[in-house]
Scaffold this motif. Sequence first.
Motif, short mmCIF file in Angstrom:
data_model
loop_
_atom_site.label_atom_id
_atom_site.label_comp_id
_atom_site.label_asym_id
_atom_site.label_seq_id
_atom_site.Cartn_x
_atom_site.Cartn_y
_atom_site.Cartn_z
N SER A 114 35.57 98.58 83.36
CA SER A 114 36.73 98.98 82.57
C SER A 114 37.64 97.78 82.36
O SER A 114 37.57 96.80 83.11
CB SER A 114 37.49 100.08 83.31
N GLU A 167 41.73 96.65 80.31
CA GLU A 167 42.89 97.06 79.52
C GLU A 167 42.92 96.28 78.23
O GLU A 167 42.79 95.05 78.23
CB GLU A 167 44.18 96.83 80.29
N THR A 220 41.44 101.04 78.58
CA THR A 220 42.76 101.67 78.60
C THR A 220 43.68 100.82 77.74
O THR A 220 43.39 99.64 77.48
CB THR A 220 43.34 101.78 80.02
N ALA A 221 44.79 101.40 77.32
CA ALA A 221 45.78 100.66 76.53
C ALA A 221 47.11 101.39 76.65
O ALA A 221 47.15 102.59 76.92
CB ALA A 221 45.36 100.58 75.06
N THR A 222 48.18 100.66 76.44
CA THR A 222 49.50 101.28 76.35
C THR A 222 50.16 100.81 75.06
O THR A 222 49.86 99.73 74.55
CB THR A 222 50.42 100.91 77.54
N GLY A 226 50.25 105.96 77.47
CA GLY A 226 48.96 105.48 77.95
C GLY A 226 47.82 106.09 77.16
O GLY A 226 47.92 107.23 76.69
N HIS A 268 43.22 106.06 76.66
CA HIS A 268 41.92 105.80 77.27
C HIS A 268 40.83 106.00 76.21
O HIS A 268 40.95 106.88 75.34
CB HIS A 268 41.67 106.76 78.44
#
Length: 162
Positions: free
Chosen positions: A82, A84, A120-122, A154, A156
């Motif tokens: 995984s 980000e 994942t990202a924000t 957030g 995913h």
Amino acid sequence: MPTLERLRADHAEALLAFERENRAWFARTVADRGDAYFAHFADRLDALLAEQEAGVCHFHVVRGDGGEIAARVNLVDVTDGSAELGYRVAERYAGRGLATASVRELCRTAAEQYGLRALTATADEDNLASRRVLERCGFTVTGRFLLDGRPVVGHHRALEGN
């Protein structure tokens, strides 16, 4: 057609120009990098390239129509399949679909070349454009929280089946 390139040392001049020219634009939606980032840019780039070489990050630039850097798309904190995702697009390329195309390409690259299974990202809660990019690229909302004192959303995305 813009192209995604893995970050290299010879991107230094164009990357610094990209960051300087768009500093105020970026600061509208993400924390400013600060003066030290620009004063010690060469050292910072060397550190990024070392992280990339170690496999803990994958940094990319997106070349625009004229060969200039139009965007950055990065994968950081690579661990257990995984990473980000983070990205920023030059002001003059905003609203032209470059972010969506670049994120889609990096998702494909993450799965096919880096063997990642999830990202994942924000995005700042009030950055609707960035949130839409993530949603168009198959990310789902995982929640809202504070990051460095800013409200963020957030996201995913599983990469299986790319």
